[in-house]
Design an enzyme around this catalytic site. Structure first.
Site, PDB file in Angstrom:
ATOM      1  N   LYS A 115       0.826  -1.217   0.000  1.00  0.00           N
ATOM      2  CA  LYS A 115       0.000   0.000   0.000  1.00  0.00           C
ATOM      3  C   LYS A 115       0.856   1.262   0.000  1.00  0.00           C
ATOM      4  CE  LYS A 115      -4.383  -1.701   1.446  1.00  0.00           C
ATOM      5  NZ  LYS A 115      -5.601  -1.529   2.160  1.00  0.00           N
ATOM      6  N   LYS A 207      -4.891  -9.299  -6.236  1.00  0.00           N
ATOM      7  CA  LYS A 207      -6.139  -9.687  -5.570  1.00  0.00           C
ATOM      8  C   LYS A 207      -7.256  -8.689  -5.890  1.00  0.00           C
ATOM      9  CE  LYS A 207      -6.306  -7.620  -1.022  1.00  0.00           C
ATOM     10  NZ  LYS A 207      -7.100  -7.628   0.155  1.00  0.00           N
ATOM     11  N   LYS A 210     -11.078  -3.407  -3.052  1.00  0.00           N
ATOM     12  CA  LYS A 210     -11.952  -2.222  -3.113  1.00  0.00           C
ATOM     13  C   LYS A 210     -11.212  -1.027  -3.701  1.00  0.00           C
ATOM     14  CE  LYS A 210     -13.869  -3.123   1.456  1.00  0.00           C
ATOM     15  NZ  LYS A 210     -12.669  -3.277   2.304  1.00  0.00           N
TER      16      LYS A 210
HETATM   17  N1  AQP Z   1      -9.679 -10.748  -2.981  1.00  0.00           N
HETATM   18  C1  AQP Z   1     -10.012 -11.310  -1.822  1.00  0.00           C
HETATM   19  N2  AQP Z   1     -10.215 -12.647  -1.732  1.00  0.00           N
HETATM   20  C2  AQP Z   1     -10.566 -13.237  -0.561  1.00  0.00           C
HETATM   21  N3  AQP Z   1     -10.748 -12.525   0.591  1.00  0.00           N
HETATM   22  C3  AQP Z   1     -10.564 -11.195   0.540  1.00  0.00           C
HETATM   23  N4  AQP Z   1     -10.654 -10.211   1.467  1.00  0.00           N
HETATM   24  C4  AQP Z   1     -10.399  -9.016   0.914  1.00  0.00           C
HETATM   25  N5  AQP Z   1     -10.098  -9.171  -0.372  1.00  0.00           N
HETATM   26  C5  AQP Z   1     -10.189 -10.509  -0.644  1.00  0.00           C
HETATM   27  C6  AQP Z   1     -11.017 -10.459   2.853  1.00  0.00           C
HETATM   28  O1  AQP Z   1     -12.041  -9.546   3.205  1.00  0.00           O
HETATM   29  C7  AQP Z   1     -11.880  -9.202   4.571  1.00  0.00           C
HETATM   30  C8  AQP Z   1     -11.983  -7.730   4.761  1.00  0.00           C
HETATM   31  O2  AQP Z   1     -10.995  -7.029   4.127  1.00  0.00           O
HETATM   32  P1  AQP Z   1     -10.813  -5.485   4.441  1.00  0.00           P
HETATM   33  O3  AQP Z   1     -11.838  -4.691   3.782  1.00  0.00           O
HETATM   34  O4  AQP Z   1     -10.710  -5.242   5.893  1.00  0.00           O
HETATM   35  O5  AQP Z   1      -9.403  -5.179   3.887  1.00  0.00           O
HETATM   36  P2  AQP Z   1      -8.693  -5.663   2.632  1.00  0.00           P
HETATM   37  O6  AQP Z   1      -8.267  -7.074   2.777  1.00  0.00           O
HETATM   38  O7  AQP Z   1      -7.586  -4.689   2.432  1.00  0.00           O
HETATM   39  O8  AQP Z   1      -9.817  -5.574   1.517  1.00  0.00           O
HETATM   40  P3  AQP Z   1      -9.756  -4.863   0.144  1.00  0.00           P
HETATM   41  O9  AQP Z   1     -11.002  -5.095  -0.559  1.00  0.00           O
HETATM   42  O10 AQP Z   1      -8.493  -5.239  -0.571  1.00  0.00           O
HETATM   43  O11 AQP Z   1      -9.742  -3.351   0.550  1.00  0.00           O
HETATM   44  P4  AQP Z   1      -8.720  -2.230   0.200  1.00  0.00           P
HETATM   45  O12 AQP Z   1      -8.630  -2.192  -1.274  1.00  0.00           O
HETATM   46  O13 AQP Z   1      -9.335  -1.005   0.805  1.00  0.00           O
HETATM   47  O14 AQP Z   1      -7.429  -2.617   0.836  1.00  0.00           O
HETATM   48  C9  AQP Z   1     -10.552  -9.784   5.059  1.00  0.00           C
HETATM   49  O15 AQP Z   1     -10.845 -10.959   5.788  1.00  0.00           O
HETATM   50  C10 AQP Z   1      -9.852 -10.138   3.782  1.00  0.00           C
HETATM   51  O16 AQP Z   1      -9.001 -11.244   3.963  1.00  0.00           O
END
Ligand code: AQP
Length: 345
Positions: A115, A207, A210
């Site tokens: 990040k 991956k 969001k």
């Molecule tokens: N691509 C993914 N596949 C499986 N699990 C996923 N998780 C996120 N992306 C995937 C799981 O969702 C939960 C919550 O995630 P989060 O929103 O707290 O943070 P993150 O993992 O950083 O999610 P994003 O969507 O990638 O958000 P941004 O882009 O803001 O960083 C966790 O249990 C995660 O494992």
């Protein structure tokens, strides 16, 4: 024999539109755990602000994520559902953990490296110390298990390192106060089953996330049938038909991702999917996947809309959950302040 109540904690950030990865990797796996465990499911709004969030968007996303929890089948009577900022003990314990964790530990976190990239100097201090807050979320409730996607495994390992160092640093003090030497548990990550890592529809090596600037890279939980179908149709693939065995997916990350998504949505193994679709081209497989995704996600989107029609009720769920979470959190913090040696504790 552990003296800890088997307890689940997990959270998601209200930092944008929830996607299929969040659903399959996290939310959907939260539901059955309610049958066997004490569960606490959090909307981690304090984590979300480690990167800039427009206040109105943060507010909207918090309500939407709560609606998604409810629509997916989380029961606020059975589980504690709340947003993190309503229980201030999270911030207090995170500060203490910032003083337990070492800079080197946090510097090694791949999510921080991904990040922050080459611009670490301009990132918030909060983004760097994100894993300390995550450890506080979990250990405040002495949670024994955390269902997460594969991407969070390293943060869970750090949570265990923080717990172990705290237990060790304050070992004599725990004894003096008559508390267990294993004051904080060694929390287990619960990462199993298919779809622990759903990849971007535009790049099978990244991956689904969001924060990806391309909306076409993810399927949002609120996408309508037409949008879901269009995104799957346009998903990057190769020209080969699907193989008949999993080994044949090696080196084909985009194909593997679509098979993985199909398997997770249909509750099948990848082998079973390939037995059905082996030799078939994406012109046939993609419409089948789109139909399945629409059938599974449309009822959730409908339910989310229904919950969001009564925002007062969602706020009531969060307030009630926060009240119940605070009782557990306050008890832990009463002890932790004493353990650390703060006057007045
Ligand atoms: N691509 C993914 N596949 C499986 N699990 C996923 N998780 C996120 N992306 C995937 C799981 O969702 C939960 C919550 O995630 P989060 O929103 O707290 O943070 P993150 O993992 O950083 O999610 P994003 O969507 O990638 O958000 P941004 O882009 O803001 O960083 C966790 O249990 C995660 O494992």
């Amino acid at each position: 024999m552990s003296s800890f109540v088997p307890r689940i904690f997990s959270g998601i950030q209200p930092s944008g539109d929830l996607h299929l990865g969040n659903y399959l990797g996290a939310i959907r796996r939260f539901v059955p755990l309610q049958q066997s465990h004490d569960c606490i499911y959090c909307v981690v709004d304090m984590h979300a602000i480690t990167v800039w969030q427009d206040p109105a968007d943060l507010h909207r996303s918090t309500l939407e994520l709560t609606a998604a929890y409810l629509a997916a089948g989380l029961d606020p009577k059975r589980s504690i559902i709340f947003n993190q900022s309503q229980v201030i003990e999270h911030a207090e314990l995170a500060w203490i953990f910032n003083c337990v964790a070492r800079m080197g530990w946090l510097n090694r976190m791949t999510q921080w490296k991904d990040k922050a990239g080459k611009n670490s100097e301009v990132q918030s201090v909060g983004l760097f110390s994100y894993p300390s807050l995550m450890a506080a979320d979990i250990l405040l409730y002495k949670a024994t298990g955390v269902p997460v996607g594969e991407d969070q495994k390293q943060h869970l390992e750090l949570t265990r390192d923080i717990a172990a160092k705290f237990n060790n640093d304050f070992g004599p003090r725990l004894k003096e106060l008559g508390l267990d030497a294993d004051y904080f548990p060694m929390t287990e990550p619960l990462i199993s089953g298919p779809a622990t890592r759903i990849m971007s529809l535009r790049d099978g090596t990244k991956k689904m996330s969001k924060s990806d600037p391309s909306d076409m890279s993810r399927i949002a939980l609120t996408d309508d049938a037409e949008t879901i179908t269009r995104k799957i149709k346009k998903a990057k693939t190769d020209a080969e038909p699907l193989p008949s065995e999993v080994a044949g997916l090696k080196g084909r990350p985009e194909a593997e991702n679509l098979v993985d998504i199909y398997a997770a949505l249909a509750d099948m193994s990848k082998d079973q999917v390939l037995r059905e679709f082996g030799g078939v081209g994406f012109g046939t497989f993609k419409p089948a996947l789109a139909d399945l995704a629409v059938a599974q996600l449309a009822p959730i989107a409908d339910d989310m809309r229904r919950y969001l029609a009564d925002k007062g009720e969602i706020e009531r769920v969060l307030r009630d959950g926060a009240g119940r979470a605070r009782i557990i959190a306050a008890e832990t913090m009463r002890e932790v302040r004493k353990i650390v040696g703060f006057v007045g504790a």
